[in-house]
Design an enzyme around this catalytic site. Structure first.
Site, PDB file in Angstrom:
ATOM      1  N   PRO A   1       3.101  -4.131  16.003  1.00  0.00           N
ATOM      2  CA  PRO A   1       3.287  -3.670  17.435  1.00  0.00           C
ATOM      3  C   PRO A   1       1.991  -3.566  18.137  1.00  0.00           C
ATOM      4  O   PRO A   1       1.910  -4.258  19.420  1.00  0.00           O
ATOM      5  CB  PRO A   1       4.115  -2.450  17.616  1.00  0.00           C
ATOM      6  CG  PRO A   1       4.238  -1.921  16.148  1.00  0.00           C
ATOM      7  CD  PRO A   1       3.655  -2.938  15.269  1.00  0.00           C
TER       8      PRO A   1
ATOM      9  N   GLN B   1       1.087  -1.087   0.088  1.00  0.00           N
ATOM     10  CA  GLN B   1      -0.112   0.021   0.093  1.00  0.00           C
ATOM     11  C   GLN B   1       0.941   1.158  -0.081  1.00  0.00           C
ATOM     12  O   GLN B   1       0.322   2.385  -0.281  1.00  0.00           O
ATOM     13  CB  GLN B   1      -0.902   0.079   1.416  1.00  0.00           C
ATOM     14  CG  GLN B   1      -1.844  -1.027   1.167  1.00  0.00           C
ATOM     15  CD  GLN B   1      -2.496  -1.134   2.664  1.00  0.00           C
ATOM     16  OE1 GLN B   1      -3.407  -0.499   2.924  1.00  0.00           O
ATOM     17  NE2 GLN B   1      -2.186  -2.063   3.578  1.00  0.00           N
TER      18      GLN B   1
ATOM     19  N   HIS C   1      -1.391   1.676  -4.183  1.00  0.00           N
ATOM     20  CA  HIS C   1      -1.743   3.136  -4.009  1.00  0.00           C
ATOM     21  C   HIS C   1      -0.828   4.055  -4.609  1.00  0.00           C
ATOM     22  O   HIS C   1      -0.757   5.345  -4.621  1.00  0.00           O
ATOM     23  CB  HIS C   1      -1.711   3.316  -2.659  1.00  0.00           C
ATOM     24  CG  HIS C   1      -2.735   2.576  -1.868  1.00  0.00           C
ATOM     25  ND1 HIS C   1      -2.785   2.519  -0.621  1.00  0.00           N
ATOM     26  CD2 HIS C   1      -4.050   1.926  -2.399  1.00  0.00           C
ATOM     27  CE1 HIS C   1      -3.724   1.734  -0.184  1.00  0.00           C
ATOM     28  NE2 HIS C   1      -4.576   1.353  -1.150  1.00  0.00           N
TER      29      HIS C   1
ATOM     30  N   SER D   1      -2.710  -1.285   9.199  1.00  0.00           N
ATOM     31  CA  SER D   1      -3.914  -1.123  10.099  1.00  0.00           C
ATOM     32  C   SER D   1      -4.898  -1.997   9.739  1.00  0.00           C
ATOM     33  O   SER D   1      -6.062  -2.405  10.431  1.00  0.00           O
ATOM     34  CB  SER D   1      -4.321   0.332  10.515  1.00  0.00           C
ATOM     35  OG  SER D   1      -4.566   0.856   9.443  1.00  0.00           O
TER      36      SER D   1
END
Ligand code: APR
Length: 237
Positions: free
Chosen positions: A205, A91, A109, A180
């Site tokens: 993380p 991305q 992207h 995410s």
């Protein structure tokens, strides 16, 4: 989790965080203090192209001062090891995978280092930082150039998306690194792979929605976790 080819690696901004590149939604991220509508939509560009270009050029200057990290390099090794049975889908628009040596790469992207003519759609590579002039114009027709990235509300390149979906269906092993997983259709790819029986390892993380359904969740920073996971799982020669 044993690596079974074909192997697919999906990356987001987190893979470049250890290189000093800002992510989008973390504390201090790019979307903190900047309205997406103003800088990452066609409407925002139509309203104020200079603002948009200044924002992209700041990112270009930041990324140009960064180097690929150990996670980028481990991914290059995976590509060398698995050859045609390896696909990288990112991305990211920062170009750090390419600078590390990745070749079998689908950029969903776009790229910070490419521009597109708003007149005839022609593409131009531009690596000079900062930009010599804002807004940049087309050397062929004089029309304004726009960043060659996919903005919110725009469709991804159909051929790239097709190739990405096919790779997700075929993959037996999928590594999802530093995303995410909230932006679609990119976030569909790991779900397609799971539906087709792939084993999915997530590197982040922070836990995400994927962490609940992934085969394996690896907590930590990609520049540490990806090379050590690879060293523990790489095929013995
Ligand atoms: N190592 C691994 N992952 C990390 C690290 C790190 N060092 N630092 C942060 N992360 C994780 C965060 O926990 C977060 O889950 O990386 C993720 C970054 O998420 P986002 O900022 O939302 O970036 P990304 O998922 O790539 O965004 C998707 O949204 O804004 C648009 O077009 C833009 O491509 C982008 C898309």
């Amino acid at each position: 989790m044993k690596i079974q080819p074909p192997i697919l690696v999906l990356t987001g901004a987190g893979v470049s965080a250890d290189s000093g590149v800002s992510t989008f939604r973390d504390a201090g991220g790019l979307w903190e203090g900047t309205r997406i509508e103003d800088v990452a939509t066609p409407e925002g560009f139509a309203r104020d192209p200079v603002k948009v270009w200044r924002w992209y050029d700041e990112r270009r200057v930041q990324v140009a001062s960064c180097e690929p990290n150990a996670a980028h390099r481990a991914i290059v090794e995976m590509e060398k090891t698995f050859g045609d049975d390896f696909t990288l889908i990112t991305q990211n628009v920062d170009g750090l995978h390419e600078r590390a040596g990745s070749r079998a790469i689908h950029r969903l992207h776009g790229s910070l280092w490419s521009m597109r003519c708003t007149g005839d759609g022609r593409r131009f590579e531009q690596r000079e930082v900062p930009l010599p002039s804002i807004p940049p114009v087309c050397s062929e027709c004089g029309e304004m150039l726009r960043p060659d990235v996919v903005w919110f509300g725009e469709l991804l390149d159909a051929a790239i998306l097709d190739a990405a979906a096919t790779a997700a269906e075929r993959a037996r092993t999928v590594l999802v690194i530093g995303t995410s997983g909230v932006v679609y259709p990119a976030a569909m790819l790991q779900l397609i792979a799971l539906e087709h029986g792939a084993r999915v390892a997530e590197f982040n993380p922070e836990r995400t929605a994927l962490s609940e359904i992934a085969t394996e969740y690896v907590a930590g920073r990609a520049a540490v976790t990806v090379p050590s996971w690879w060293n523990a799982h790489r095929p013995s020669t």
